[in-house]
Design a protein around this motif. Structure first.
Motif, PDB file in Angstrom:
ATOM      1  N   HIS A   1       0.792  -0.958  -0.014  1.00  0.00           N
ATOM      2  CA  HIS A   1       0.149  -0.021   0.324  1.00  0.00           C
ATOM      3  C   HIS A   1       1.196   1.512   0.211  1.00  0.00           C
ATOM      4  O   HIS A   1       0.342   2.417  -0.118  1.00  0.00           O
ATOM      5  N   TRP A   2       2.338   0.852  -0.258  1.00  0.00           N
ATOM      6  CA  TRP A   2       2.605   2.461   0.158  1.00  0.00           C
ATOM      7  C   TRP A   2       4.366   2.289  -0.816  1.00  0.00           C
ATOM      8  O   TRP A   2       4.162   3.300  -1.730  1.00  0.00           O
TER       9      TRP A   2
ATOM     10  N   VAL B   1       2.473   0.997  -4.768  1.00  0.00           N
ATOM     11  CA  VAL B   1       1.560   1.542  -4.427  1.00  0.00           C
ATOM     12  C   VAL B   1       0.642   1.374  -5.987  1.00  0.00           C
ATOM     13  O   VAL B   1      -0.448   0.869  -6.008  1.00  0.00           O
TER      14      VAL B   1
END
Length: 139
Positions: A128-129, A132
């Motif tokens: 998610h980072w 991403v």
């Protein structure tokens, strides 16, 4: 609901984490048992080597990020390094705590801590980072 693509990425990410983890764990044991370093220093060295393996596999196979410009690669690598630093700190402190407080063998403590850190910290932040953009493309 989990779709097929998300499950595929999760499985690949776990394979990548396992491969990097093996390199990390074996390096830790080598530097502790053969070289004679304290296991916390060996965790740092092993974590660094495991991170290189993990990043390479995740970038080119798990999340298939191979057509970006140098600026985005640098940003991705920077985010990955921050996650690795956090991960190594969690592994060192968790392993040390379990080993010293519960008097467990450092190798067993490390396996327990690795499982928790890998699933609850590394995977979530990488998906998610760090990677991403690639994660969004696969949805």
């Amino acid at each position: 609901m989990i779709n097929r693509s998300s499950l595929k990425i999760f499985i690949r990410a776990q394979f990548s984490a396992f491969t990097g983890g093996i390199a990390d764990y074996l390096t830790m044991i080598f530097f502790t048992e053969v070289v004679g370093f304290h296991y916390t220093l060996s965790i740092f060295i092993g974590g660094t080597i495991g991170a290189v393996v993990n990043f390479t596999i995740n970038r080119y196979w798990t999340f298939k990020v191979n057509n970006e410009d140098q600026k985005s690669i640098n940003a991705q690598l920077f985010r990955f390094c921050l996650v690795v630093c956090g991960s190594i700190c969690l592994k060192i402190s968790g392993t040390y705590s379990l080993t010293e407080l519960l008097r467990l063998d450092y190798r067993i403590s490390r396996l327990v801590v690795d499982l928790i850190v890998s699933l609850l910290f590394n995977y979530v932040l990488q998906k998610h980072w760090v990677f991403v953009a690639a994660s969004r493309k696969s949805r």
